[in-house]
Write a protein that holds these residues in place. Structure first.
Motif, PDB file in Angstrom:
ATOM      1  N   MET A   1     -38.947  80.801 -89.217  1.00 56.63           N
ATOM      2  CA  MET A   1     -40.417  81.049 -89.069  1.00 56.63           C
ATOM      3  C   MET A   1     -41.064  80.471 -90.000  1.00 56.63           C
ATOM      4  SD  MET A   1     -42.475  84.687 -88.253  1.00 56.63           S
ATOM      5  CE  MET A   1     -41.020  85.780 -89.081  1.00 56.63           C
ATOM      6  N   ALA A   2     -41.548  79.416 -90.122  1.00 58.48           N
ATOM      7  CA  ALA A   2     -42.597  78.868 -91.282  1.00 58.48           C
ATOM      8  C   ALA A   2     -43.894  79.341 -90.816  1.00 58.48           C
ATOM      9  CB  ALA A   2     -42.410  77.456 -91.183  1.00 58.48           C
ATOM     10  N   PHE A  11     -38.386  77.901 -99.438  1.00 60.14           N
ATOM     11  CA  PHE A  11     -37.544  78.757 -98.663  1.00 60.14           C
ATOM     12  C   PHE A  11     -36.047  78.963 -99.577  1.00 60.14           C
ATOM     13  CE2 PHE A  11     -40.368  77.517 -95.219  1.00 60.14           C
ATOM     14  CZ  PHE A  11     -40.510  78.471 -94.481  1.00 60.14           C
ATOM     15  N   LYS A  12     -35.600  80.213 -99.438  1.00 55.55           N
ATOM     16  CA  LYS A  12     -34.273  80.266-100.325  1.00 55.55           C
ATOM     17  C   LYS A  12     -33.656  81.431 -99.818  1.00 55.55           C
ATOM     18  CE  LYS A  12     -32.619  80.186-104.832  1.00 55.55           C
ATOM     19  NZ  LYS A  12     -32.749  80.032-106.386  1.00 55.55           N
ATOM     20  N   SER A  13     -32.414  81.395 -99.942  1.00 56.53           N
ATOM     21  CA  SER A  13     -31.605  82.610 -99.556  1.00 56.53           C
ATOM     22  C   SER A  13     -30.812  83.174-100.696  1.00 56.53           C
ATOM     23  CB  SER A  13     -30.479  82.301 -98.276  1.00 56.53           C
ATOM     24  OG  SER A  13     -31.099  81.794 -97.416  1.00 56.53           O
ATOM     25  N   TYR A  14     -30.749  84.462-100.840  1.00 57.03           N
ATOM     26  CA  TYR A  14     -30.079  85.291-101.950  1.00 57.03           C
ATOM     27  C   TYR A  14     -28.961  86.117-101.259  1.00 57.03           C
ATOM     28  CZ  TYR A  14     -34.086  83.754-104.532  1.00 57.03           C
ATOM     29  OH  TYR A  14     -34.973  83.210-105.212  1.00 57.03           O
ATOM     30  N   GLY A  15     -27.755  86.171-101.946  1.00 57.68           N
ATOM     31  CA  GLY A  15     -26.569  87.014-101.306  1.00 57.68           C
ATOM     32  C   GLY A  15     -25.906  87.822-102.468  1.00 57.68           C
ATOM     33  N   VAL A  16     -25.475  88.744-102.096  1.00 60.88           N
ATOM     34  CA  VAL A  16     -24.739  89.938-102.890  1.00 60.88           C
ATOM     35  C   VAL A  16     -23.663  90.530-102.161  1.00 60.88           C
ATOM     36  CG1 VAL A  16     -26.848  90.150-104.643  1.00 60.88           C
ATOM     37  CG2 VAL A  16     -26.215  91.986-102.643  1.00 60.88           C
ATOM     38  N   HIS A  17     -22.582  90.867-102.994  1.00 64.24           N
ATOM     39  CA  HIS A  17     -21.930  92.052-102.533  1.00 64.24           C
ATOM     40  C   HIS A  17     -21.930  93.311-102.954  1.00 64.24           C
ATOM     41  CE1 HIS A  17     -19.086  89.248 -99.954  1.00 64.24           C
ATOM     42  NE2 HIS A  17     -19.415  88.412-100.918  1.00 64.24           N
ATOM     43  N   SER A  34     -46.160  85.298-107.634  1.00 59.46           N
ATOM     44  CA  SER A  34     -45.719  85.112-106.259  1.00 59.46           C
ATOM     45  C   SER A  34     -45.882  86.096-105.282  1.00 59.46           C
ATOM     46  CB  SER A  34     -44.428  84.275-105.971  1.00 59.46           C
ATOM     47  OG  SER A  34     -43.450  85.297-106.235  1.00 59.46           O
ATOM     48  N   VAL A  35     -45.832  85.645-103.761  1.00 57.35           N
ATOM     49  CA  VAL A  35     -45.646  86.952-102.878  1.00 57.35           C
ATOM     50  C   VAL A  35     -44.515  86.239-102.106  1.00 57.35           C
ATOM     51  CG1 VAL A  35     -47.387  85.745-101.328  1.00 57.35           C
ATOM     52  CG2 VAL A  35     -46.904  88.099-101.020  1.00 57.35           C
ATOM     53  N   SER A  36     -43.628  86.952-101.478  1.00 60.33           N
ATOM     54  CA  SER A  36     -42.324  86.540-100.459  1.00 60.33           C
ATOM     55  C   SER A  36     -42.502  87.099 -99.203  1.00 60.33           C
ATOM     56  CB  SER A  36     -41.161  86.990-101.337  1.00 60.33           C
ATOM     57  OG  SER A  36     -41.094  86.358-102.706  1.00 60.33           O
ATOM     58  N   TYR A  37     -42.199  86.351 -98.231  1.00 59.56           N
ATOM     59  CA  TYR A  37     -42.145  86.634 -97.003  1.00 59.56           C
ATOM     60  C   TYR A  37     -40.451  86.606 -96.487  1.00 59.56           C
ATOM     61  CZ  TYR A  37     -47.089  85.389 -96.874  1.00 59.56           C
ATOM     62  OH  TYR A  37     -48.135  84.933 -97.480  1.00 59.56           O
ATOM     63  N   VAL A  38     -40.037  87.840 -96.429  1.00 61.28           N
ATOM     64  CA  VAL A  38     -38.700  88.384 -95.850  1.00 61.28           C
ATOM     65  C   VAL A  38     -38.645  87.797 -94.470  1.00 61.28           C
ATOM     66  CG1 VAL A  38     -36.735  89.840 -95.743  1.00 61.28           C
ATOM     67  CG2 VAL A  38     -38.210  89.775 -97.573  1.00 61.28           C
ATOM     68  N   SER A  39     -37.704  86.948 -94.012  1.00 65.91           N
ATOM     69  CA  SER A  39     -37.676  86.594 -92.738  1.00 65.91           C
ATOM     70  C   SER A  39     -36.241  86.672 -92.060  1.00 65.91           C
ATOM     71  CB  SER A  39     -37.845  85.118 -92.276  1.00 65.91           C
ATOM     72  OG  SER A  39     -37.260  84.030 -93.307  1.00 65.91           O
ATOM     73  N   LEU A  40     -34.981  86.868 -92.956  1.00 64.91           N
ATOM     74  CA  LEU A  40     -33.837  87.481 -92.382  1.00 64.91           C
ATOM     75  C   LEU A  40     -33.367  88.236 -93.487  1.00 64.91           C
ATOM     76  CD1 LEU A  40     -31.211  86.753 -90.659  1.00 64.91           C
ATOM     77  CD2 LEU A  40     -30.885  85.127 -92.711  1.00 64.91           C
ATOM     78  N   SER A 112     -24.454  90.922 -98.302  1.00 62.90           N
ATOM     79  CA  SER A 112     -25.903  90.833 -97.735  1.00 62.90           C
ATOM     80  C   SER A 112     -26.354  89.433 -98.180  1.00 62.90           C
ATOM     81  CB  SER A 112     -26.683  92.062 -98.345  1.00 62.90           C
ATOM     82  OG  SER A 112     -27.794  91.984 -97.871  1.00 62.90           O
ATOM     83  N   ILE A 113     -27.077  88.953 -97.297  1.00 55.26           N
ATOM     84  CA  ILE A 113     -28.185  87.616 -97.411  1.00 55.26           C
ATOM     85  C   ILE A 113     -29.459  88.143 -96.882  1.00 55.26           C
ATOM     86  CG2 ILE A 113     -28.347  85.478 -96.627  1.00 55.26           C
ATOM     87  CD1 ILE A 113     -25.407  85.243 -96.030  1.00 55.26           C
ATOM     88  N   VAL A 114     -30.463  87.762 -97.842  1.00 58.08           N
ATOM     89  CA  VAL A 114     -31.806  87.809 -97.465  1.00 58.08           C
ATOM     90  C   VAL A 114     -32.328  86.503 -97.724  1.00 58.08           C
ATOM     91  CG1 VAL A 114     -34.038  88.776 -98.524  1.00 58.08           C
ATOM     92  CG2 VAL A 114     -32.048  90.157 -98.503  1.00 58.08           C
ATOM     93  N   THR A 115     -33.241  85.932 -96.687  1.00 53.67           N
ATOM     94  CA  THR A 115     -33.845  84.654 -96.676  1.00 53.67           C
ATOM     95  C   THR A 115     -35.453  85.073 -96.521  1.00 53.67           C
ATOM     96  OG1 THR A 115     -32.185  83.699 -95.628  1.00 53.67           O
ATOM     97  CG2 THR A 115     -34.170  82.460 -95.699  1.00 53.67           C
TER      98      THR A 115
END
Length: 124
Positions: A1-2, A11-17, A34-40, A112-115
């Motif tokens: 969703m742009a 756009f960037k994805s971040y992941g952790v365990h 910055s301001v970030s829009y979490v879409s996933l 977990s992944i957050v985009t």
């Protein structure tokens, strides 16, 4: 969703365990200027033991913690996918995940992944 953003963004994805029961792990922190829009937000159980999962948003400007998903039990191989929405994060805001009550006293392995879309704001 742009989003229709007229400032530089990426756009960037971040992941952790998360591998320790009752220990919160930060998946994402909104960077300075910055301001970030979490879409996933995607969370999965990578072990052969069920675990409960808590997903939280921490607003750094107020110190308020908001539960996004609370106490969801994920059996082996199950996942949660939160999409089709967005949460607006400001500088220092975080998304955290905490596993708990892993079956049999075993260690969790909750991936977990957050985009996000990070919109860069000029100083001043």
């Amino acid at each position: 969703m742009a989003l229709n953003v007229t400032r530089p963004s990426r756009f960037k994805s971040y992941g952790v365990h998360a591998t320790t029961d009752n220990t919160a792990v930060t998946v994402y922190t909104c960077p300075p200027n910055s301001v970030s829009y979490v879409s996933l937000i995607f969370v999965s159980n990578g072990t052969s033991h069920a675990s409960d999962v808590l997903i939280q948003w921490v607003d750094s400007s107020t110190g308020v913690t908001t539960v996004i998903v609370g106490g969801k039990n994920l059996a082996t191989g199950e996942f949660i996918q939160l999409s089709g929405f967005f949460i607006v994060l400001e500088v220092g805001d975080t998304i955290k995940i905490t596993p708990s009550s892993t079956a049999g006293g075993n260690n969790p392995d909750i991936g977990s992944i957050v985009t996000v879309e990070e919109v860069f704001l000029p100083n001043g």
